[in-house]
Write a protein that holds these residues in place. Structure first.
Motif, PDB file in Angstrom:
ATOM      1  N   LEU A  35     -42.550  21.945  36.567  1.00  0.00           N
ATOM      2  CA  LEU A  35     -41.940  21.770  35.210  1.00  0.00           C
ATOM      3  C   LEU A  35     -40.467  21.401  35.275  1.00  0.00           C
ATOM      4  N   LEU A  36     -39.689  21.483  35.948  1.00  0.00           N
ATOM      5  CA  LEU A  36     -38.404  20.984  35.921  1.00  0.00           C
ATOM      6  C   LEU A  36     -38.061  19.459  36.337  1.00  0.00           C
ATOM      7  N   THR A  37     -39.162  19.201  36.860  1.00  0.00           N
ATOM      8  CA  THR A  37     -39.302  17.712  37.242  1.00  0.00           C
ATOM      9  C   THR A  37     -39.761  17.043  36.034  1.00  0.00           C
ATOM     10  N   ASP A  38     -40.989  17.318  35.455  1.00  0.00           N
ATOM     11  CA  ASP A  38     -41.534  16.863  34.343  1.00  0.00           C
ATOM     12  C   ASP A  38     -40.314  16.780  32.890  1.00  0.00           C
ATOM     13  N   TYR A  39     -39.583  18.021  32.924  1.00  0.00           N
ATOM     14  CA  TYR A  39     -38.830  17.989  31.904  1.00  0.00           C
ATOM     15  C   TYR A  39     -37.762  17.109  32.294  1.00  0.00           C
ATOM     16  N   ALA A  40     -36.981  16.997  33.447  1.00  0.00           N
ATOM     17  CA  ALA A  40     -35.873  16.238  33.557  1.00  0.00           C
ATOM     18  C   ALA A  40     -36.121  14.823  33.345  1.00  0.00           C
ATOM     19  N   LYS A  41     -37.360  14.355  33.795  1.00  0.00           N
ATOM     20  CA  LYS A  41     -37.656  12.892  33.601  1.00  0.00           C
ATOM     21  C   LYS A  41     -37.872  12.431  32.257  1.00  0.00           C
ATOM     22  N   ALA A  42     -38.338  13.364  31.601  1.00  0.00           N
ATOM     23  CA  ALA A  42     -38.646  13.142  29.982  1.00  0.00           C
ATOM     24  C   ALA A  42     -37.463  13.257  29.105  1.00  0.00           C
ATOM     25  N   ASN A  43     -36.760  14.158  29.398  1.00  0.00           N
ATOM     26  CA  ASN A  43     -35.336  14.405  28.454  1.00  0.00           C
ATOM     27  C   ASN A  43     -34.060  14.443  29.203  1.00  0.00           C
ATOM     28  N   HIS A  44     -33.715  12.924  28.687  1.00  0.00           N
ATOM     29  CA  HIS A  44     -32.468  12.886  29.276  1.00  0.00           C
ATOM     30  C   HIS A  44     -31.558  11.847  28.055  1.00  0.00           C
ATOM     31  N   PRO A  45     -30.256  12.314  28.051  1.00  0.00           N
ATOM     32  CA  PRO A  45     -29.354  11.852  26.873  1.00  0.00           C
ATOM     33  C   PRO A  45     -29.000  10.445  27.071  1.00  0.00           C
ATOM     34  N   ARG A  80     -25.009  11.475  40.191  1.00  0.00           N
ATOM     35  CA  ARG A  80     -24.066  12.491  40.126  1.00  0.00           C
ATOM     36  C   ARG A  80     -23.051  12.241  38.959  1.00  0.00           C
ATOM     37  N   PHE A  81     -22.890  10.912  38.671  1.00  0.00           N
ATOM     38  CA  PHE A  81     -21.955  10.621  37.596  1.00  0.00           C
ATOM     39  C   PHE A  81     -22.512  10.842  36.262  1.00  0.00           C
ATOM     40  N   LEU A  82     -23.835  10.615  36.215  1.00  0.00           N
ATOM     41  CA  LEU A  82     -24.577  10.939  34.924  1.00  0.00           C
ATOM     42  C   LEU A  82     -24.465  12.442  34.913  1.00  0.00           C
ATOM     43  N   GLU A  83     -24.530  13.169  35.708  1.00  0.00           N
ATOM     44  CA  GLU A  83     -24.640  14.773  35.569  1.00  0.00           C
ATOM     45  C   GLU A  83     -23.200  15.181  35.386  1.00  0.00           C
ATOM     46  N   LEU A  84     -22.163  14.645  35.960  1.00  0.00           N
ATOM     47  CA  LEU A  84     -20.874  15.279  35.756  1.00  0.00           C
ATOM     48  C   LEU A  84     -19.745  14.645  34.992  1.00  0.00           C
ATOM     49  N   ALA A  85     -20.128  13.230  34.842  1.00  0.00           N
ATOM     50  CA  ALA A  85     -18.821  12.460  34.238  1.00  0.00           C
ATOM     51  C   ALA A  85     -18.884  13.074  32.741  1.00  0.00           C
ATOM     52  N   ARG A  86     -17.566  12.800  32.281  1.00  0.00           N
ATOM     53  CA  ARG A  86     -17.375  13.033  30.652  1.00  0.00           C
ATOM     54  C   ARG A  86     -17.687  14.373  30.484  1.00  0.00           C
ATOM     55  N   GLY A  87     -17.360  15.491  31.269  1.00  0.00           N
ATOM     56  CA  GLY A  87     -17.850  16.753  30.703  1.00  0.00           C
ATOM     57  C   GLY A  87     -19.288  17.079  30.707  1.00  0.00           C
ATOM     58  N   GLY A  88     -20.046  16.423  31.418  1.00  0.00           N
ATOM     59  CA  GLY A  88     -21.335  16.418  31.242  1.00  0.00           C
ATOM     60  C   GLY A  88     -22.015  15.996  30.385  1.00  0.00           C
ATOM     61  N   ARG A  89     -21.697  14.803  29.642  1.00  0.00           N
ATOM     62  CA  ARG A  89     -21.927  14.136  28.447  1.00  0.00           C
ATOM     63  C   ARG A  89     -23.622  13.720  28.780  1.00  0.00           C
ATOM     64  N   TRP A  90     -23.956  13.049  30.002  1.00  0.00           N
ATOM     65  CA  TRP A  90     -25.189  12.510  30.289  1.00  0.00           C
ATOM     66  C   TRP A  90     -25.867  13.508  31.106  1.00  0.00           C
ATOM     67  N   ALA A  91     -25.188  14.677  31.364  1.00  0.00           N
ATOM     68  CA  ALA A  91     -26.191  15.666  32.113  1.00  0.00           C
ATOM     69  C   ALA A  91     -27.704  15.947  31.637  1.00  0.00           C
ATOM     70  N   TRP A  92     -28.557  15.908  32.686  1.00  0.00           N
ATOM     71  CA  TRP A  92     -30.077  16.223  32.334  1.00  0.00           C
ATOM     72  C   TRP A  92     -30.572  17.082  33.355  1.00  0.00           C
ATOM     73  N   LEU A  93     -29.832  17.406  34.630  1.00  0.00           N
ATOM     74  CA  LEU A  93     -30.600  18.222  35.367  1.00  0.00           C
ATOM     75  C   LEU A  93     -30.398  19.540  35.069  1.00  0.00           C
ATOM     76  N   TRP A  94     -29.059  19.903  34.980  1.00  0.00           N
ATOM     77  CA  TRP A  94     -28.675  21.357  34.578  1.00  0.00           C
ATOM     78  C   TRP A  94     -29.380  21.780  33.096  1.00  0.00           C
ATOM     79  N   GLU A  95     -29.497  20.779  32.165  1.00  0.00           N
ATOM     80  CA  GLU A  95     -30.002  21.066  31.005  1.00  0.00           C
ATOM     81  C   GLU A  95     -31.705  21.332  31.285  1.00  0.00           C
ATOM     82  N   ALA A  96     -32.326  20.688  32.271  1.00  0.00           N
ATOM     83  CA  ALA A  96     -33.701  20.912  32.651  1.00  0.00           C
ATOM     84  C   ALA A  96     -34.002  22.403  32.978  1.00  0.00           C
TER      85      ALA A  96
END
Length: 117
Positions: A35-45, A80-96
């Protein structure tokens, strides 16, 4: 029947119950990892430029002693920069994980509920 026979049967049932709980946990974490893999791959900012981050995104299950751990990760150098940079602006793993809390809870309840009784 003797007390020893009763205790032996009780211990055998306890072993069966423990095995059922373990199997339920394994079923649940496998479903959650998928579930997490599918969600993370399909839903990122962020907009993917080459698909490498999606391709390297996945969850796996580790058994550490008596604890099953689900690890959701991406394998690109810049993930890691996508997940952590700019206060998590592009984070998708934790969001999953956070976006699927209720579904995760339901999977656990369904996989373990009957076995707990």
């Amino acid at each position: 029947m003797s007390l020893l026979d009763d205790l032996t049967r009780a211990l055998e049932r306890l072993d069966d119950w423990e095995l059922g709980i373990r199997q339920g946990c394994e079923e649940a974490v496998t479903a959650i990892a998928e579930l997490l893999t599918d969600y993370a791959k399909a839903n990122h900012p962020w907009v993917s430029r080459n698909g490498a981050t999606e391709a390297s995104t996945g969850a796996f299950v580790e058994l550490r002693g008596e604890v099953l751990t689900i690890v959701l990760e991406a394998g690109t150098d810049y993930a890691r920069f996508l997940e952590l940079a700019r206060g998590g602006r592009w984070a998708w793993l934790w969001e999953a994980v956070s976006a699927n809390e209720e579904t995760i809870r339901n999977l656990l309840e369904r996989s373990l509920g009957e076995r707990m009784r």
